[in-house]
Design an enzyme around this catalytic site. Structure first.
Site, PDB file in Angstrom:
ATOM      1  N   HIS A 120      63.575 129.535 -17.248  1.00 43.16           N
ATOM      2  CA  HIS A 120      64.628 130.079 -16.385  1.00 43.16           C
ATOM      3  C   HIS A 120      65.955 129.959 -17.142  1.00 43.16           C
ATOM      4  CE1 HIS A 120      67.434 130.161 -12.967  1.00 43.16           C
ATOM      5  NE2 HIS A 120      66.466 130.619 -12.211  1.00 43.16           N
ATOM      6  N   ASP A 197      62.402 120.542 -16.162  1.00 38.08           N
ATOM      7  CA  ASP A 197      62.951 121.325 -15.063  1.00 38.08           C
ATOM      8  C   ASP A 197      61.875 121.408 -13.978  1.00 38.08           C
ATOM      9  OD1 ASP A 197      63.907 123.197 -13.298  1.00 38.08           O
ATOM     10  OD2 ASP A 197      64.225 124.778 -14.793  1.00 38.08           O
ATOM     11  N   LYS A 223      65.050 124.432  -2.707  1.00 33.21           N
ATOM     12  CA  LYS A 223      63.663 124.853  -2.908  1.00 33.21           C
ATOM     13  C   LYS A 223      62.686 123.845  -2.304  1.00 33.21           C
ATOM     14  CE  LYS A 223      64.822 127.153  -7.279  1.00 33.21           C
ATOM     15  NZ  LYS A 223      64.810 128.550  -6.821  1.00 33.21           N
ATOM     16  N   CYS A 359      65.712 135.661 -13.339  1.00 32.27           N
ATOM     17  CA  CYS A 359      66.523 134.735 -14.142  1.00 32.27           C
ATOM     18  C   CYS A 359      65.733 134.205 -15.338  1.00 32.27           C
ATOM     19  CB  CYS A 359      67.053 133.576 -13.302  1.00 32.27           C
ATOM     20  SG  CYS A 359      68.144 134.095 -11.962  1.00 32.27           S
TER      21      CYS A 359
END
Length: 401
Positions: A120, A197, A223, A359
């Site tokens: 991302h 991540d 999220k 993204c």
């Protein structure tokens, strides 16, 4: 098979969207919120808002206790060694930028930063720009045909000049777990720091930071069924101690005069200014809610839903999956159909999916694609949601072909 979600009624937003004729299949972008979060937000503001850590009055003490209780809950959720290893940020993006600036002083021209081909932008651009600022080499780990980082090639690319490895735990485009344990071990063998991540991965199951062995792990509250504008940065104590401060202001100061200042260590040293107090407290309520669920039941429901999604896509002509997704989402293209046109027609029928490069533009460019459709699932979705999606998909493709 109905695939009913026993948790659907816990999410007022899902019920409200359903009443409007909307089917929400974009949870990888942001998840809907449980009633427990809404109750927490109202309770905090209705009982008297106050700032944290710096007041000696009752409202301030109450807010501070609730705020720090969430830090404890987050540490338990991630199995951090202690709560001081949890820093509150504004999201995964800010956490990663914090790390890129906070670690810059450790790097010299010619050092190597290693990322993967699926990252991302949030876990690519901070390291890319750091490399440009400091004259570093950015090394990109390639993927295999399944959309997983190629471990054999990674073993040759992670070498003595590697100073940091940064990779996504679960791809937001390909929906595939990455071999984080093996890659972290490769980085550690070279004396390099590791950054994971977990923006997508943290939502699915419990993740043990001590077992994973990374130096840093980031995830986003919004999220994780929590409030937006909030993130968690886990850092191993010894790794956090290497960070330089990057934002300056109230709360993070130990001592200051007009010419110089000394700053607190983590976590408060990296939480300058008034934090997102209500959001942090509400995240605590969300974590309580998630911890109360039968994790095996959640995992089984999500796996069954994902299997239904993949099966439905597989029987429709012209649909090409990106990679080999394992859970939570599927990205796909349709021969002869632009992803934006398809997303528009789906939206006209009340189906909320994501279209574009997600993204992750370099990944989509490497696949020679202008974009893709992504369907992503939450624990509140059920079989009826997918049936509505497939019906709308068939209607849309009939018009577009």
């Amino acid at each position: 098979m109905s695939l009913n979600s026993p948790w659907r009624a816990d999410f007022p937003g899902i019920l409200a969207l359903e009443a409007e004729g909307q089917t929400y299949l974009d949870s990888a972008a942001t998840a809907q919120k449980p009633q427990a979060l809404l109750d927490s937000l109202l309770g905090y503001y209705a009982s008297g808002a106050a700032n944290v850590h710096r007041a000696q009055h009752l409202p301030g003490e109450r807010a501070t206790r609730a705020f720090e209780a969430t830090r404890e809950k987050a540490a338990r959720w991630l199995n951090a060694a202690n709560s001081d290893e949890i820093v509150f940020t504004r999201g995964s993006t800010e956490s990663l930028n914090l790390l890129a600036y906070g670690l810059e002083h450790l790097l010299q021209p010619g050092d190597e930063l290693v990322v993967s081909a699926l990252e991302h932008h949030a876990n690519l651009l901070p390291w890319q720009q750091l490399a440009l600022r400091r004259g570093l080499r950015l090394v990109v780990l390639p993927l295999d045909e399944l959309g997983q980082i190629d471990l054999q090639q990674a073993a040759t690319l992670i070498g003595p000049r590697t100073r940091l490895l940064a990779l996504s735990q679960l791809s937001n485009v390909l929906g595939r777990w990455q071999p984080a344990l093996e890659l972290i071990a490769l980085a550690r063998a070279q004396g390099a720091l590791s950054v994971i991540d977990g923006a997508q991965g943290a939502v699915h199951g419990r993740h043990d930071m001590q077992a994973l062995g990374c130096d840093f792990y980031v995830c986003s509250s919004h999220k994780l069924y929590g409030p937006d504008g909030l993130g968690l940065l886990y850092g191993r104590s010894t790794a956090l101690a290497q960070l330089r401060h990057w934002q300056f202001g109230g709360e993070m100061v130990l001592q200051a005069d007009y010419q110089d200042a000394r700053f607190r260590p983590a976590p408060l040293g990296f939480e300058a200014g008034t934090p997102a107090i209500s959001a942090v407290i509400a995240l605590g309520a969300t974590l309580d809610y998630l911890a109360s669920l039968d994790q095996a039941a959640v995992a089984g429901h999500e796996a069954a839903l994902h299997a239904k999604l993949l099966a439905g896509l597989a029987v429709r002509d012209g649909i090409q999956l990106l990679g080999a997704p394992q859970l939570a989402l599927a990205s796909f293209t349709v021969a002869g159909v632009h992803n934006a046109d398809l997303a528009h027609l789906l939206s006209e029928q009340g189906i909320a999916v994501r279209a574009g490069h997600h993204c992750a533009m370099p990944l989509l460019k490497s696949l020679h694609l202008p974009g893709a459709i992504r369907v992503s699932l939450g624990l509140y979705n059920d079989g009826a949601d997918l049936e509505r999606f497939f019906a709308a998909l068939d209607n849309s493709l009939e018009l577009l072909r």
